[in-house]
Design a protein around this motif. Structure first.
Motif, PDB file in Angstrom:
ATOM      1  N   ARG A 335      35.252  17.710  21.209  1.00 47.96           N
ATOM      2  CA  ARG A 335      36.586  17.293  20.788  1.00 47.96           C
ATOM      3  C   ARG A 335      37.618  17.977  21.665  1.00 47.96           C
ATOM      4  O   ARG A 335      37.456  19.132  22.058  1.00 47.96           O
ATOM      5  CB  ARG A 335      36.825  17.644  19.324  1.00 47.96           C
ATOM      6  N   VAL A 336      38.702  17.236  21.983  1.00 47.96           N
ATOM      7  CA  VAL A 336      39.824  17.804  22.736  1.00 47.96           C
ATOM      8  C   VAL A 336      41.107  17.475  21.991  1.00 47.96           C
ATOM      9  O   VAL A 336      41.339  16.316  21.614  1.00 47.96           O
ATOM     10  CB  VAL A 336      39.892  17.251  24.175  1.00 47.96           C
ATOM     11  N   GLU A 337      41.936  18.495  21.798  1.00 48.93           N
ATOM     12  CA  GLU A 337      43.267  18.299  21.213  1.00 48.93           C
ATOM     13  C   GLU A 337      44.320  18.816  22.189  1.00 48.93           C
ATOM     14  O   GLU A 337      44.128  19.852  22.823  1.00 48.93           O
ATOM     15  CB  GLU A 337      43.396  19.041  19.889  1.00 48.93           C
ATOM     16  N   VAL A 338      45.419  18.091  22.272  1.00 52.12           N
ATOM     17  CA  VAL A 338      46.558  18.524  23.070  1.00 52.12           C
ATOM     18  C   VAL A 338      47.689  18.834  22.103  1.00 52.12           C
ATOM     19  O   VAL A 338      48.051  17.989  21.273  1.00 52.12           O
ATOM     20  CB  VAL A 338      46.980  17.445  24.077  1.00 52.12           C
ATOM     21  N   VAL A 339      48.254  20.024  22.209  1.00 55.78           N
ATOM     22  CA  VAL A 339      49.254  20.497  21.252  1.00 55.78           C
ATOM     23  C   VAL A 339      50.584  20.699  21.970  1.00 55.78           C
ATOM     24  O   VAL A 339      50.644  21.382  23.011  1.00 55.78           O
ATOM     25  CB  VAL A 339      48.812  21.819  20.586  1.00 55.78           C
ATOM     26  N   GLY A 340      51.639  20.103  21.419  1.00 55.66           N
ATOM     27  CA  GLY A 340      52.971  20.253  21.999  1.00 55.66           C
ATOM     28  C   GLY A 340      53.647  21.515  21.495  1.00 55.66           C
ATOM     29  O   GLY A 340      53.181  22.174  20.548  1.00 55.66           O
ATOM     30  N   VAL A 341      54.794  21.863  22.105  1.00 55.06           N
ATOM     31  CA  VAL A 341      55.509  23.084  21.727  1.00 55.06           C
ATOM     32  C   VAL A 341      56.023  23.010  20.293  1.00 55.06           C
ATOM     33  O   VAL A 341      56.269  24.044  19.657  1.00 55.06           O
ATOM     34  CB  VAL A 341      56.673  23.347  22.700  1.00 55.06           C
ATOM     35  N   ASP A 342      56.207  21.791  19.775  1.00 55.91           N
ATOM     36  CA  ASP A 342      56.681  21.659  18.401  1.00 55.91           C
ATOM     37  C   ASP A 342      55.531  21.631  17.401  1.00 55.91           C
ATOM     38  O   ASP A 342      55.755  21.385  16.207  1.00 55.91           O
ATOM     39  CB  ASP A 342      57.533  20.396  18.252  1.00 55.91           C
ATOM     40  N   GLY A 343      54.313  21.836  17.878  1.00 53.05           N
ATOM     41  CA  GLY A 343      53.154  21.847  17.002  1.00 53.05           C
ATOM     42  C   GLY A 343      52.476  20.501  16.841  1.00 53.05           C
ATOM     43  O   GLY A 343      51.436  20.407  16.157  1.00 53.05           O
ATOM     44  N   THR A 344      53.020  19.450  17.431  1.00 59.82           N
ATOM     45  CA  THR A 344      52.381  18.128  17.364  1.00 59.82           C
ATOM     46  C   THR A 344      51.002  18.186  18.002  1.00 59.82           C
ATOM     47  O   THR A 344      50.840  18.694  19.115  1.00 59.82           O
ATOM     48  CB  THR A 344      53.237  17.070  18.080  1.00 59.82           C
ATOM     49  N   ARG A 345      50.007  17.665  17.295  1.00 62.78           N
ATOM     50  CA  ARG A 345      48.635  17.696  17.785  1.00 62.78           C
ATOM     51  C   ARG A 345      48.158  16.256  18.028  1.00 62.78           C
ATOM     52  O   ARG A 345      48.272  15.398  17.151  1.00 62.78           O
ATOM     53  CB  ARG A 345      47.706  18.388  16.780  1.00 62.78           C
ATOM     54  N   VAL A 346      47.623  16.019  19.202  1.00 65.28           N
ATOM     55  CA  VAL A 346      47.122  14.703  19.589  1.00 65.28           C
ATOM     56  C   VAL A 346      45.661  14.839  19.979  1.00 65.28           C
ATOM     57  O   VAL A 346      45.318  15.663  20.838  1.00 65.28           O
ATOM     58  CB  VAL A 346      47.926  14.111  20.767  1.00 65.28           C
ATOM     59  N   GLN A 347      44.812  14.055  19.322  1.00 65.28           N
ATOM     60  CA  GLN A 347      43.396  14.086  19.673  1.00 65.28           C
ATOM     61  C   GLN A 347      43.156  13.167  20.865  1.00 65.28           C
ATOM     62  O   GLN A 347      43.578  12.016  20.878  1.00 65.28           O
ATOM     63  CB  GLN A 347      42.524  13.657  18.495  1.00 65.28           C
ATOM     64  N   ALA A 348      42.474  13.687  21.859  1.00 70.92           N
ATOM     65  CA  ALA A 348      42.243  12.951  23.098  1.00 70.92           C
ATOM     66  C   ALA A 348      40.998  12.080  23.003  1.00 70.92           C
ATOM     67  O   ALA A 348      40.113  12.315  22.170  1.00 70.92           O
ATOM     68  CB  ALA A 348      42.103  13.924  24.263  1.00 70.92           C
ATOM     69  N   GLN A 349      40.959  11.090  23.862  1.00 69.08           N
ATOM     70  CA  GLN A 349      39.767  10.258  24.017  1.00 69.08           C
ATOM     71  C   GLN A 349      38.850  10.941  25.028  1.00 69.08           C
ATOM     72  O   GLN A 349      39.301  11.433  26.072  1.00 69.08           O
ATOM     73  CB  GLN A 349      40.174   8.873  24.512  1.00 69.08           C
ATOM     74  N   LEU A 350      37.551  10.988  24.721  1.00 71.44           N
ATOM     75  CA  LEU A 350      36.588  11.650  25.589  1.00 71.44           C
ATOM     76  C   LEU A 350      35.812  10.645  26.423  1.00 71.44           C
ATOM     77  O   LEU A 350      35.482   9.551  25.957  1.00 71.44           O
ATOM     78  CB  LEU A 350      35.598  12.485  24.768  1.00 71.44           C
ATOM     79  N   GLY A 351      35.517  11.040  27.657  1.00 70.46           N
ATOM     80  CA  GLY A 351      34.665  10.255  28.533  1.00 70.46           C
ATOM     81  C   GLY A 351      33.547  11.123  29.070  1.00 70.46           C
ATOM     82  O   GLY A 351      33.177  12.137  28.476  1.00 70.46           O
ATOM     83  N   ASP A 352      33.013  10.756  30.204  1.00 70.84           N
ATOM     84  CA  ASP A 352      31.923  11.489  30.832  1.00 70.84           C
ATOM     85  C   ASP A 352      32.487  12.685  31.598  1.00 70.84           C
ATOM     86  O   ASP A 352      32.766  12.614  32.797  1.00 70.84           O
ATOM     87  CB  ASP A 352      31.164  10.555  31.780  1.00 70.84           C
TER      88      ASP A 352
END
Length: 389
Positions: A335-352
């Protein structure tokens, strides 16, 4: 007038008196019966022929009616396909509402291919190809331009349409309408049609993959030259562009396609990875920005790359409304999450071995968190920290 045998005998007797008849009464009667029989047969035959003629006229009428219905159905299907593709561009109000008569039409058995065009003016210029397969499936691809006529910088430009039945259509615009488009090698079931500076080449994919289109002052090699793109997204054409462009960059030699993503009708992305390198290839249908005087005459294509990076490095691409972040992952990432400075969390799509995330915040201060079966890796400010899961 029809006479009985007795009346006929009496007439003969009156005419010849008591002289010897050249035929006996029995023979005269037999001939009378034969004549009446032939009359009845002729009348019956006339009735049969009349019925047959009427049936032929009816069949001919039905055939013409059926043909007219098929043409009308094709007209409706092309109009519906055009309206759908115009809506996807976000510029339907800037394009003609209804299709006019086709400029060109080609036939392959029961299959049909039409080319519609409209000149620039108060509305944008438009080119639309509409194909019907032998089985009746209808599809179309739209391209649009400005409200003024552009000058072509080269002798011909063309786009390639991958049709659902496995054939390929190449639609070309010629700088000089007097030029004659030549396809080499010729044959192989390839058809061409040309009118008013537009040309269509249609045929089996294998016959056109390596073909070259030529006019007096220039040519296009369909296998290697850059072709125009349609406003209608064509995945196979996008794949070809990305693969060819990535392969031309030495730093990405040997890169593999690791992930593909779509976002509605506005974005398509592919992520490639190589050793210590990542690249994104995008197709974007970006909205006009009238306030800033920005207008697009079709989707944009581009490839961006970052080299000498490892997991945690970020490659970003964006327009005015959204940003895409891509990067390499550590082995075993679940799993990969990208977190913004305001705390917003976005789950990324994974590939190879890669990830891709769509965010709406400043990616320069984003934190990337990668989770494996045993460990959580946090990448922030160029540093990485780890702790057990």
């Amino acid at each position: 007038m029809t006479m009985t045998d007795e009346e006929l005998t009496g007439l003969i007797a009156v005419r010849f008196g008591d002289g010897a008849l050249p035929a006996g009464l029995e023979q005269v009667q037999r001939r009378g019966r034969q004549r009446r029989s032939r009359t009845r047969i002729a009348a019956a035959a006339a009735v049969v022929l009349g019925l047959a003629g009427a049936a032929g006229l009816t069949a001919y009428g039905l055939d013409r009616h059926e043909q007219a219905e098929r043409v009308a159905a094709f007209n409706r299907s092309c109009q519906a396909a055009y309206a759908a593709e115009a809506a996807k561009t976000g510029r339907a109000a800037q394009l003609p509402t209804a299709l006019a008569e086709p400029l060109l039409e080609l036939r392959r058995g029961d299959a049909r291919l039409r080319l519609y065009t409209s000149a620039p003016g108060p509305l944008r210029s438009m080119t639309f190809d509409c194909a019907r397969s032998a089985e009746g499936t209808v599809s179309g691809r739209l391209s649009y331009g400005a409200t003024t006529t552009p000058e072509l910088g080269q002798p011909l430009v063309a786009y390639r349409a991958q049709l659902p039945d496995g054939t390929v259509a190449v639609v070309a615009q010629l700088r000089d309408p007097a030029d004659v488009l030549v396809v080499t090698p010729a044959g192989g079931g390839v058809q061409t049609a040309q009118r008013d500076g537009m040309a269509v080449v249609w045929g089996p994919r294998e016959a056109l993959d390596e073909a070259t289109l030529s006019v007096r002052d220039g040519s296009l090699a369909l296998a290697r030259d850059v072709l125009a793109i349609t406003a209608t997204f064509q995945e196979e054409e996008f794949d070809r562009y990305c693969r060819r462009t990535v392969d031309q960059r030495p730093e990405l030699r040997g890169a593999t396609r690791a992930l593909t993503a779509r976002y509605g009708d506005t974005w398509a992305l592919q992520v490639f990875r190589a050793e210590k390198a990542v690249a994104t290839c995008h197709w974007a249908n970006m909205a006009d920005d009238p306030d800033r005087g920005v207008s697009y005459n079709g989707p944009t294509l581009g490839v961006g790359s970052a080299t000498n990076i490892g997991p945690g490095g970020i490659l970003g691409s964006s327009d005015r409304h959204q940003t895409w972040l891509a990067g390499l992952t550590v082995p075993g990432t679940e799993r990969v999450e990208v977190v913004g400075v305001d705390g917003t969390r976005v789950q990324a799509q994974l590939g190879d071995g890669v990830y891709l995330a769509r965010v709406e915040f400043d990616e320069r201060r984003a934190v990337v968190i990668m989770t494996t079966a045993t460990t959580v890796h946090t990448f922030a400010g160029g540093k990485v920290t780890q702790h057990p899961r």
